[in-house]
Scaffold this motif. Structure first.
Motif, PDB file in Angstrom:
ATOM      1  N   HIS A   1      -7.177  -6.643  -6.343  1.00  7.54           N
ATOM      2  CA  HIS A   1      -5.829  -5.697  -6.554  1.00  7.54           C
ATOM      3  C   HIS A   1      -4.943  -6.234  -5.599  1.00  7.54           C
ATOM      4  N   HIS A   2      -5.532  -6.659  -4.333  1.00  8.59           N
ATOM      5  CA  HIS A   2      -4.642  -6.808  -3.024  1.00  8.59           C
ATOM      6  C   HIS A   2      -4.755  -8.248  -2.901  1.00  8.59           C
TER       7      HIS A   2
ATOM      8  N   HIS B   1       0.775  -1.346  -0.183  1.00  5.00           N
ATOM      9  CA  HIS B   1       0.034   0.031  -0.021  1.00  5.00           C
ATOM     10  C   HIS B   1       0.744   1.275   0.073  1.00  5.00           C
TER      11      HIS B   1
ATOM     12  N   VAL C   1       4.316  -2.595  -8.731  1.00  2.00           N
ATOM     13  CA  VAL C   1       3.858  -1.776  -7.635  1.00  2.00           C
ATOM     14  C   VAL C   1       3.856  -0.175  -8.115  1.00  2.00           C
TER      15      VAL C   1
ATOM     16  N   ALA D   1      -2.204  -7.322 -12.313  1.00  2.00           N
ATOM     17  CA  ALA D   1      -1.546  -6.062 -12.811  1.00  2.00           C
ATOM     18  C   ALA D   1      -1.030  -6.934 -14.341  1.00  2.00           C
TER      19      ALA D   1
ATOM     20  N   GLN E   1      -2.480   5.697 -10.329  1.00  2.00           N
ATOM     21  CA  GLN E   1      -3.789   5.424 -10.038  1.00  2.00           C
ATOM     22  C   GLN E   1      -4.602   5.349 -10.947  1.00  2.00           C
TER      23      GLN E   1
ATOM     24  N   THR F   1       1.845   0.560 -11.450  1.00  2.00           N
ATOM     25  CA  THR F   1       0.260   0.270 -11.607  1.00  2.00           C
ATOM     26  C   THR F   1      -0.244   0.504  -9.942  1.00  2.00           C
ATOM     27  N   SER F   2       0.598   0.585  -9.045  1.00  2.00           N
ATOM     28  CA  SER F   2       0.049   0.532  -7.626  1.00  2.00           C
ATOM     29  C   SER F   2      -0.869  -0.668  -7.197  1.00  2.00           C
ATOM     30  N   VAL F   3      -0.515  -1.717  -7.880  1.00  2.00           N
ATOM     31  CA  VAL F   3      -1.607  -3.095  -7.736  1.00  2.00           C
ATOM     32  C   VAL F   3      -0.685  -4.111  -6.803  1.00  2.00           C
TER      33      VAL F   3
ATOM     34  N   ARG G   1      -3.973   3.669 -13.954  1.00  5.45           N
ATOM     35  CA  ARG G   1      -3.865   2.283 -14.147  1.00  5.45           C
ATOM     36  C   ARG G   1      -4.687   1.393 -13.492  1.00  5.45           C
ATOM     37  N   SER G   2      -4.518   1.583 -12.055  1.00  5.78           N
ATOM     38  CA  SER G   2      -5.150   0.715 -11.147  1.00  5.78           C
ATOM     39  C   SER G   2      -6.624   0.916 -11.397  1.00  5.78           C
TER      40      SER G   2
ATOM     41  N   ASP H   1      -3.354  -5.229 -17.276  1.00  7.93           N
ATOM     42  CA  ASP H   1      -2.658  -4.299 -17.691  1.00  7.93           C
ATOM     43  C   ASP H   1      -1.451  -4.566 -18.716  1.00  7.93           C
TER      44      ASP H   1
END
Lengths: 136, 277, 81
Positions: free
Chosen positions: B160-161, A70, B46, B57, B239, B49-51, B241-242, B61
């Protein structure tokens, strides 16, 4: 002795996938029932998927989800700490496509059963021959 | 035939097992598949793409084209089942005699061809293969289905997580409807989600996916390059892209859910859509 | 990932795969194929492919077993091999 265990540990997963693949292809060739053939086709597909997933595995590595993802900005993840995600992606879509093609295959089997009243390959061939003979 | 098949299979398997000697060891961190493209995905996913779930991802993507056409394959498989099995003509669809069950008493009426169907609400049309349903199974599944659907939505939204995403969530949502059809009967399930709805949803899922890609084209970037959508979402490129991945996952979930339900409807009733498993 | 566990599950997978193609009843074959899918899903979870295992658990063991049972229900359970 230790080399043998190391050799076995290094290769047994590939042998397992080959055995499964051969079970699947034997069912496709030798079984006469259409549903059995479809099950064989699915076992073949899962064997291929097992091979891809085996190539992705890494010793002492975690699942491909970055921990503390995160607020992570400073340090970057190291590739040796995570299992290779690329084969997982390819196989994930392959599984869903395999169930869709399974639906089409079963549809065709049901259609054949309604037409000829049997799922056995040789009985279907016999009734096709009988119909062709009846027409002449 | 069996001996020939067994011999050829054993020969083929022997050759393949001989070939495994050249494979990298199981779990080798330096094997060829692990040393070309995938380090980039692991190290940069990460940041780009912040995933945190790299599989999601890469799925939606980096390799979006692959997933787009896999979704199209699922859609066309559902269409193939529909066109192969669906029966539209009334005489083929319904048997010559019709059966009606009086709900309060359980008496079954048999109406001969040409007879008039009872108009009252107390009669429900049933099939020749009808069996009395089990109260315990009906009640339990009725209680559990909302939670299954909630879990399906969670799997789509939280892909995503954690493990999950559009494919898994879509299949869970679809199987909740299949469970409903199994525990009650097919006619009630079709009453909840009809054939037209599933067809439209199935097409809409593929359309959402392709539309997200086309929107990126309109914004002046490459197809499926979600970073171009940042002005629309009002966030920065990473963000965006996420969020683009989330949109695509929703499309995939919609398409897969209705494809599963649609295939089941046609297969379980052989295209008649009234009597089912 | 522990390889003895992996090997044990792999043996079970192979046994249920052989069972699915040899049993002389199509409904039994469908159920054994569901067991095969579940064991395969456990194998992939051990190997760290959590997403693939999740997909297999919902797709292979859930929907495809139902599709097989539906097809067998609509055709016949009889098989000669």
């Amino acid at each position: 002795m230790n080399e043998w265990i190391a050799f076995l540990a290094g290769k047994f997963n590939y042998w397992g996938f080959i055995v499964l693949m051969m079970i699947g292809i034997y069912a496709i060739i030798a079984k006469k029932n259409l549903i059995k053939k479809i099950i064989g086709m699915n076992i073949f597909q899962t064997a291929i998927i097992l091979f891809y997933v085996s190539t992705a595995a890494k010793r002492d590595a975690g699942i491909p989800i970055i921990t503390h993802g995160h607020g992570m900005s400073g340090h970057s993840a190291r590739a040796v700490d995570y299992i290779n995600p690329l084969p997982h992606v390819l196989m994930l879509t392959a599984i869903v496509v395999s169930v869709a093609t399974l639906g089409v295959a079963l549809t065709l089997a049901v259609k054949v059963y309604r037409q000829y009243g049997s799922l056995e390959e040789d009985e279907i061939a016999d009734s096709i021959r009988a119909r062709a003979g009846g027409d002449q | 035939m069996k001996i020939v098949a067994l011999a050829s299979v054993l020969l083929c398997g022997g050759i393949l097992i001989f070939g495994t000697a050249g494979f990298p060891d199981f779990g080798d961190p330096l094997s060829p598949p692990a040393s070309h493209v995938s380090p980039h995905y692991i190290e940069e996913a990460v940041a780009e793409t912040s995933v945190p779930n790299i599989v999601t991802a890469v799925l939606a993507d980096y390799r979006g084209f692959d997933t787009l056409f896999e979704t199209a394959v699922v859609f066309s498989a559902a269409m193939a089942c529909f066109f192969l099995l669906r029966v539209f003509r009334e005489d083929e669809r319904s048997p010559s005699e019709k059966l009606y069950r009086h709900l309060p008493t359980g008496i079954i009426l048999r109406i001969d061809p040409g007879g008039k169907a009872p108009q009252s609400n107390e009669f429900e049309p049933i099939d020749p293969t009808w069996v009395p349903h089990d109260m315990i199974v009906k009640t339990t599944t009725r209680l559990i289905i909302p939670f299954i659907q909630l879990f399906g939505l969670y799997v789509i939204a939280h892909g995503h997580h954690s493990p999950g995403g559009g494919f898994q969530g879509g299949v869970i949502l679809g199987s909740s409807l299949i469970l409903y059809a199994l525990s009650q009967n097919l006619r009630m399930a079709i009453g909840r989600m009809g054939e037209t709805v599933s067809a439209v949803f199935c097409a809409a899922g593929v359309f959402i996916y392709a539309g997200a890609g086309a929107l990126c084209l309109l914004m002046g970037a490459n197809f499926l390059d979600y970073a171009a959508l940042s002005p629309l979402f009002g966030v920065d490129a990473i963000q965006a892209r996420s969020l683009g991945i989330l949109v695509v996952e929703i499309g995939v979930g919609l398409a897969v859910m209705s494809a599963m339900v649609w295939i089941y409807y046609n297969l379980a009733s052989v295209g008649r859509h009234q009597e089912g498993l | 990932m522990s390889w003895p566990m992996d090997m044990l599950i792999l043996v079970f997978v192979i046994i249920s795969g052989i069972g699915a193609i040899t049993v002389r009843d199509l409904l039994g074959a469908a159920i054994l194929f569901g067991a095969y899918s579940f064991l395969m899903c456990i194998l992939w979870a051990i190997m760290g492919a959590v997403d693939v295992a999740f997909t297999e658990a919902s797709v292979g063991a859930g929907v495809s077993t139902v599709l097989f049972v539906a097809a067998v229900f609509r055709t016949t359970r009889r098989t000669r091999d």
